[in-house]
Design a protein around this motif. Sequence first.
Motif, PDB file in Angstrom:
ATOM      1  N   ASP A 184      30.648   8.183  49.310  1.00  0.00           N
ATOM      2  CA  ASP A 184      30.318   7.794  48.089  1.00  0.00           C
ATOM      3  C   ASP A 184      30.229   9.017  47.174  1.00  0.00           C
ATOM      4  N   VAL A 185      29.424   9.842  47.734  1.00  0.00           N
ATOM      5  CA  VAL A 185      28.857  11.104  47.225  1.00  0.00           C
ATOM      6  C   VAL A 185      30.158  12.232  47.442  1.00  0.00           C
ATOM      7  N   ARG A 186      30.733  12.170  48.333  1.00  0.00           N
ATOM      8  CA  ARG A 186      32.157  13.106  48.411  1.00  0.00           C
ATOM      9  C   ARG A 186      33.137  12.703  47.603  1.00  0.00           C
ATOM     10  N   ALA A 187      33.283  11.476  47.551  1.00  0.00           N
ATOM     11  CA  ALA A 187      34.317  10.650  46.705  1.00  0.00           C
ATOM     12  C   ALA A 187      34.079  11.001  45.079  1.00  0.00           C
ATOM     13  N   GLU A 188      32.918  11.281  44.701  1.00  0.00           N
ATOM     14  CA  GLU A 188      32.394  11.475  43.456  1.00  0.00           C
ATOM     15  C   GLU A 188      32.498  13.057  43.170  1.00  0.00           C
ATOM     16  N   ALA A 189      32.102  13.804  44.065  1.00  0.00           N
ATOM     17  CA  ALA A 189      32.402  15.168  44.157  1.00  0.00           C
ATOM     18  C   ALA A 189      33.920  15.578  44.152  1.00  0.00           C
ATOM     19  N   LEU A 190      34.751  15.053  44.629  1.00  0.00           N
ATOM     20  CA  LEU A 190      36.371  15.103  44.815  1.00  0.00           C
ATOM     21  C   LEU A 190      36.807  14.849  43.223  1.00  0.00           C
ATOM     22  N   THR A 191      36.262  13.655  42.964  1.00  0.00           N
ATOM     23  CA  THR A 191      36.736  13.176  41.664  1.00  0.00           C
ATOM     24  C   THR A 191      36.455  14.345  40.486  1.00  0.00           C
ATOM     25  N   ALA A 192      35.222  14.814  40.556  1.00  0.00           N
ATOM     26  CA  ALA A 192      34.800  15.652  39.378  1.00  0.00           C
ATOM     27  C   ALA A 192      35.618  17.014  39.609  1.00  0.00           C
ATOM     28  N   ARG A 193      35.952  17.404  40.606  1.00  0.00           N
ATOM     29  CA  ARG A 193      36.665  18.577  41.112  1.00  0.00           C
ATOM     30  C   ARG A 193      38.035  18.318  40.363  1.00  0.00           C
ATOM     31  N   ALA A 194      38.687  17.046  40.792  1.00  0.00           N
ATOM     32  CA  ALA A 194      40.115  16.871  40.557  1.00  0.00           C
ATOM     33  C   ALA A 194      40.175  16.825  39.110  1.00  0.00           C
ATOM     34  N   ARG A 195      39.148  16.194  38.218  1.00  0.00           N
ATOM     35  CA  ARG A 195      39.064  16.291  36.814  1.00  0.00           C
ATOM     36  C   ARG A 195      39.400  17.741  36.325  1.00  0.00           C
ATOM     37  N   GLU A 196      38.445  18.524  36.906  1.00  0.00           N
ATOM     38  CA  GLU A 196      38.521  20.060  36.400  1.00  0.00           C
ATOM     39  C   GLU A 196      39.941  20.431  36.558  1.00  0.00           C
ATOM     40  N   TYR A 197      40.294  20.469  37.890  1.00  0.00           N
ATOM     41  CA  TYR A 197      41.742  20.940  38.027  1.00  0.00           C
ATOM     42  C   TYR A 197      42.770  20.396  37.088  1.00  0.00           C
ATOM     43  N   VAL A 198      42.650  19.032  36.780  1.00  0.00           N
ATOM     44  CA  VAL A 198      43.854  18.476  35.826  1.00  0.00           C
ATOM     45  C   VAL A 198      43.477  19.004  34.414  1.00  0.00           C
ATOM     46  N   LEU A 199      42.284  19.266  33.991  1.00  0.00           N
ATOM     47  CA  LEU A 199      42.083  20.069  32.743  1.00  0.00           C
ATOM     48  C   LEU A 199      42.606  21.320  32.875  1.00  0.00           C
ATOM     49  N   ALA A 200      42.292  22.073  33.773  1.00  0.00           N
ATOM     50  CA  ALA A 200      42.763  23.525  34.045  1.00  0.00           C
ATOM     51  C   ALA A 200      44.351  23.502  33.705  1.00  0.00           C
ATOM     52  N   GLY A 201      45.137  22.428  34.575  1.00  0.00           N
ATOM     53  CA  GLY A 201      46.441  22.534  34.429  1.00  0.00           C
ATOM     54  C   GLY A 201      47.054  22.023  32.953  1.00  0.00           C
ATOM     55  N   ARG A 202      46.222  21.046  32.466  1.00  0.00           N
ATOM     56  CA  ARG A 202      46.693  20.582  31.131  1.00  0.00           C
ATOM     57  C   ARG A 202      46.406  21.967  30.127  1.00  0.00           C
ATOM     58  N   LEU A 203      45.419  22.685  30.182  1.00  0.00           N
ATOM     59  CA  LEU A 203      44.982  23.991  29.405  1.00  0.00           C
ATOM     60  C   LEU A 203      46.424  24.900  29.627  1.00  0.00           C
ATOM     61  N   LEU A 204      47.002  24.680  30.864  1.00  0.00           N
ATOM     62  CA  LEU A 204      48.085  25.674  31.133  1.00  0.00           C
ATOM     63  C   LEU A 204      49.594  25.094  30.797  1.00  0.00           C
ATOM     64  N   GLY A 205      49.428  23.880  30.009  1.00  0.00           N
ATOM     65  CA  GLY A 205      50.733  23.031  29.849  1.00  0.00           C
ATOM     66  C   GLY A 205      51.390  22.414  31.016  1.00  0.00           C
ATOM     67  N   ALA A 206      50.669  22.213  32.183  1.00  0.00           N
ATOM     68  CA  ALA A 206      51.304  21.577  33.398  1.00  0.00           C
ATOM     69  C   ALA A 206      51.726  20.189  33.098  1.00  0.00           C
ATOM     70  N   THR A 207      52.761  19.767  33.582  1.00  0.00           N
ATOM     71  CA  THR A 207      52.971  18.296  33.710  1.00  0.00           C
ATOM     72  C   THR A 207      52.418  17.603  34.698  1.00  0.00           C
ATOM     73  N   ASP A 208      52.397  16.388  34.944  1.00  0.00           N
ATOM     74  CA  ASP A 208      52.059  15.636  36.038  1.00  0.00           C
ATOM     75  C   ASP A 208      52.613  16.078  37.212  1.00  0.00           C
ATOM     76  N   THR A 209      54.019  16.164  37.235  1.00  0.00           N
ATOM     77  CA  THR A 209      54.842  16.448  38.381  1.00  0.00           C
ATOM     78  C   THR A 209      54.335  17.803  38.631  1.00  0.00           C
ATOM     79  N   GLU A 210      54.144  18.786  37.911  1.00  0.00           N
ATOM     80  CA  GLU A 210      53.817  20.250  38.317  1.00  0.00           C
ATOM     81  C   GLU A 210      52.262  20.211  38.935  1.00  0.00           C
ATOM     82  N   LEU A 211      51.546  19.266  38.397  1.00  0.00           N
ATOM     83  CA  LEU A 211      50.064  19.323  38.902  1.00  0.00           C
ATOM     84  C   LEU A 211      49.992  18.686  40.413  1.00  0.00           C
ATOM     85  N   THR A 212      51.079  17.638  40.431  1.00  0.00           N
ATOM     86  CA  THR A 212      51.007  16.962  41.903  1.00  0.00           C
ATOM     87  C   THR A 212      51.802  17.791  42.762  1.00  0.00           C
TER      88      THR A 212
END
Length: 112
Positions: A75-103
Amino acid sequence: MPPFEQVRGQIADLIRLGALPAGQRLPTVRQLAADLGLANGTVARAYQELEAAGLVVTKRAAGTRVAPLADASPDVRAEALTARAREYVLAGRLLGATDTELTDALIAALGA
């Protein structure tokens, strides 16, 4: 929320977000209690809860240190991964990336 839970939650968040890396030594119970103006027992309970969750390891001579995330519960690892995934998505959004590009970038990174 009880004070021990506030301390536990804040330290757990710092560990999950990577602000406290594996191996980082935490202040002694007495030191943190004095710094926060809390009773020693309050901080000791927070540390016990963190140890039960697998986030820290306490050894007599080495003190309390942040445990490697691999030692944490699923559960702790899952929470940590989710937090880092949110950071990744936010960074991608700031770059203008689409969902497909992020994936696509994530799939490429998994294959590397």
